[in-house]
Design a protein around this motif. Structure first.
Motif, PDB file in Angstrom:
ATOM      1  N   ARG A 143      44.985  18.790  62.357  1.00  0.00           N
ATOM      2  CA  ARG A 143      45.520  19.693  61.337  1.00  0.00           C
ATOM      3  C   ARG A 143      44.686  19.620  60.050  1.00  0.00           C
ATOM      4  O   ARG A 143      44.457  20.640  59.393  1.00  0.00           O
ATOM      5  CB  ARG A 143      46.989  19.358  61.046  1.00  0.00           C
TER       6      ARG A 143
ATOM      7  N   CYS B  77      49.382  20.224  53.523  1.00  0.00           N
ATOM      8  CA  CYS B  77      49.764  19.963  54.916  1.00  0.00           C
ATOM      9  C   CYS B  77      50.927  18.974  54.901  1.00  0.00           C
ATOM     10  O   CYS B  77      50.716  17.756  54.929  1.00  0.00           O
ATOM     11  CB  CYS B  77      48.581  19.410  55.710  1.00  0.00           C
TER      12      CYS B  77
ATOM     13  N   TRP C 232      61.036  16.004  61.957  1.00  0.00           N
ATOM     14  CA  TRP C 232      61.476  17.169  61.202  1.00  0.00           C
ATOM     15  C   TRP C 232      62.865  17.625  61.626  1.00  0.00           C
ATOM     16  O   TRP C 232      63.536  18.353  60.882  1.00  0.00           O
ATOM     17  CB  TRP C 232      60.460  18.295  61.338  1.00  0.00           C
ATOM     18  N   LYS C 233      63.310  17.186  62.782  1.00  0.00           N
ATOM     19  CA  LYS C 233      64.685  17.452  63.197  1.00  0.00           C
ATOM     20  C   LYS C 233      65.662  16.698  62.298  1.00  0.00           C
ATOM     21  O   LYS C 233      66.776  17.165  62.012  1.00  0.00           O
ATOM     22  CB  LYS C 233      64.868  16.995  64.652  1.00  0.00           C
TER      23      LYS C 233
ATOM     24  N   LYS D 116      61.598  24.440  56.424  1.00  0.00           N
ATOM     25  CA  LYS D 116      60.478  24.656  57.337  1.00  0.00           C
ATOM     26  C   LYS D 116      60.563  23.769  58.573  1.00  0.00           C
ATOM     27  O   LYS D 116      59.639  23.751  59.394  1.00  0.00           O
ATOM     28  CB  LYS D 116      59.156  24.389  56.619  1.00  0.00           C
TER      29      LYS D 116
ATOM     30  N   THR E 252      62.256  23.918  61.335  1.00  0.00           N
ATOM     31  CA  THR E 252      62.215  24.596  62.639  1.00  0.00           C
ATOM     32  C   THR E 252      60.788  24.904  63.064  1.00  0.00           C
ATOM     33  O   THR E 252      60.425  24.743  64.236  1.00  0.00           O
ATOM     34  CB  THR E 252      63.030  25.901  62.581  1.00  0.00           C
ATOM     35  N   GLU E 253      59.974  25.334  62.104  1.00  0.00           N
ATOM     36  CA  GLU E 253      58.567  25.640  62.416  1.00  0.00           C
ATOM     37  C   GLU E 253      57.835  24.403  62.917  1.00  0.00           C
ATOM     38  O   GLU E 253      57.110  24.459  63.931  1.00  0.00           O
ATOM     39  CB  GLU E 253      57.877  26.172  61.155  1.00  0.00           C
ATOM     40  N   TYR E 254      58.027  23.274  62.242  1.00  0.00           N
ATOM     41  CA  TYR E 254      57.324  22.054  62.633  1.00  0.00           C
ATOM     42  C   TYR E 254      57.899  21.456  63.923  1.00  0.00           C
ATOM     43  O   TYR E 254      57.177  20.821  64.690  1.00  0.00           O
ATOM     44  CB  TYR E 254      57.376  21.040  61.500  1.00  0.00           C
TER      45      TYR E 254
ATOM     46  N   ASP F  45      59.041  23.255  66.409  1.00  0.00           N
ATOM     47  CA  ASP F  45      58.423  24.066  67.463  1.00  0.00           C
ATOM     48  C   ASP F  45      56.973  23.649  67.709  1.00  0.00           C
ATOM     49  O   ASP F  45      56.521  23.563  68.860  1.00  0.00           O
ATOM     50  CB  ASP F  45      58.487  25.550  67.093  1.00  0.00           C
ATOM     51  N   GLN F  46      56.250  23.391  66.625  1.00  0.00           N
ATOM     52  CA  GLN F  46      54.857  22.979  66.778  1.00  0.00           C
ATOM     53  C   GLN F  46      54.764  21.628  67.485  1.00  0.00           C
ATOM     54  O   GLN F  46      53.911  21.430  68.363  1.00  0.00           O
ATOM     55  CB  GLN F  46      54.188  22.892  65.406  1.00  0.00           C
TER      56      GLN F  46
ATOM     57  N   THR G  32      55.454  22.036  71.108  1.00  0.00           N
ATOM     58  CA  THR G  32      54.313  22.691  71.765  1.00  0.00           C
ATOM     59  C   THR G  32      53.216  21.679  72.071  1.00  0.00           C
ATOM     60  O   THR G  32      52.631  21.683  73.162  1.00  0.00           O
ATOM     61  CB  THR G  32      53.757  23.820  70.874  1.00  0.00           C
TER      62      THR G  32
ATOM     63  N   LYS H 293      62.644  23.585  73.862  1.00  0.00           N
ATOM     64  CA  LYS H 293      62.772  22.983  72.523  1.00  0.00           C
ATOM     65  C   LYS H 293      64.005  22.074  72.413  1.00  0.00           C
ATOM     66  O   LYS H 293      64.605  21.960  71.339  1.00  0.00           O
ATOM     67  CB  LYS H 293      62.832  24.070  71.435  1.00  0.00           C
TER      68      LYS H 293
END
Length: 352
Positions: A48, A57, A205-206, A212, A214-216, A218-219, A222, A278
């Motif tokens: 990243r 970041c 992040w949960k 933000k 949810t975005e992290y 998901d990342q 992934t 997820k």
């Protein structure tokens, strides 16, 4: 020369070998999870940072705060399984360590540099934005070097027939580079760390009350999903690189070996389903169970390699139970202290 003549005589042990085996598996699972979390989050952060440069970041910043602690936990939880390995397989691991002594002893110095680099990455993250990628990169590269040294040692100890090479190279610089399992075994750990790092990112992040998040999440999932797919390919490479007689044990030649292999394989499929959906906590629970069976499979591979020479059940027992009781007490108290400190740190972080 008969390789058996090069294997030292095993020492006596104070209690049944099963106790040592149980704690070897248990502590190695803990170490493996921590090691994968440390290396995996480091690799993800490095990727990243390379992509974003000096841009903000939040994931990298968050990882920088935790990296020194992850390294500390990884090292400390790595001592116990190494000690239990020495108890059960000392006559093999000591010989292989001597043969690659220069590299093996260099791990301590490499680890010190890795530690310093990680602390600089943490403490100077905001002050030195242009240098942060280099310090993190140094930590990740050195961690990968240490992992490679350990993989060399763990494969060399399984091959007493290669120990005769010592008489041609007594400098302590012997590596097991010709072993067909070396690279896939090494990549098996590295790719697994990326998957676990992604899951740790999602869990982290949960637990945060961040818009933000949810975005992290998901990342992170992934990263976990695609690294696990790669891990399946690497795992199959590792399997077919084993000597044929050992590989066939997992392909129907032994009910125990094949059963554990199939359960582990089903576990991988299950956590893939969870990760693509997820389902963070379900993935984490499935991962722990899957890693447990993979560790058992790894031990079966080791015992199959050493079967012509030795099995831990052959050890002579001279009963002395006091050390076992003392260890159990200290182990439980130590785990309790660690969880208590983690809880305090987590509560302090939430307040901050």
């Amino acid at each position: 020369m008969d390789p058996w003549s090069l294997v030292p005589i095993a020492d006596t042990i104070p209690t049944s070998w099963g106790w040592f085996y149980f704690f070897l598996v248990l502590t190695f699972i803990l170490h493996l999870l921590l090691m994968n979390a440390m290396l995996g989050t480091g690799i993800i952060s490095l990727v990243r940072l390379v992509r974003k440069g000096n841009e903000a970041c939040p994931v990298c910043k968050d990882f920088s705060l935790k990296l020194p602690y992850k390294i500390a936990f990884t090292i400390n939880f790595g001592v116990a399984p190494l000690l239990f390995l020495q108890v059960l397989y000392g006559q093999f691991i000591y010989v292989s360590s001597i043969m690659m002594a220069v590299y093996w002893l260099s791990v301590v110095g490499i680890l010190v540099i890795l530690y310093y680099s990680a602390y600089i990455y943490d403490f100077k993250y905001d002050q030195w934005p242009q240098l942060r990628v280099y310090f993190l990169g140094l930590s990740v590269v050195l961690a990968l070097v240490i992992a490679f040294m350990f993989t060399n040692n763990m494969t060399l100890m399984l091959s007493p027939e290669k120990w005769t090479g010592y008489f041609e190279n007594r400098s302590g610089t012997m590596l097991n580079l010709g072993d067909p399992t070396l690279i896939p075994r090494y990549l098996h750990f590295v790719v697994a760390s990326v998957a676990v790092g992604g899951l740790v990112m999602a869990i982290n992040w949960k637990l945060k009350a961040d818009p933000k998040g949810t975005e992290y999440i998901d990342q992170g999932m992934t990263w976990f999903s695609y690294a696990t797919i790669v891990q399946i390919a690497v795992g199959l490479w590792f399997l077919i690189s084993l000597p044929q007689e050992i590989m066939l044990l997992f392909m129907g030649g032994s009910m125990l070996h094949t059963g554990i292999f199939l359960v582990g394989l089903c576990g991988v499929g299950l956590i893939l389903v969870f990760s693509f959906k997820k389902m963070v906590w379900a993935t984490a629970g499935g991962l722990i169970l899957t890693i447990t069976f993979m560790v058992l499979m790894r031990d079966l591979v080791r015992n199959a390699y050493l079967a012509p020479y030795y099995h831990p059940s052959e050890r002579v027992v001279i009963p002395e139970y006091a050390p076992l009781f003392i260890f159990l007490i200290v182990f439980v108290l130590g785990l309790g202290a660690v969880f208590y400190m983690l809880r305090l740190a987590f509560e302090a972080g939430k307040e901050g």
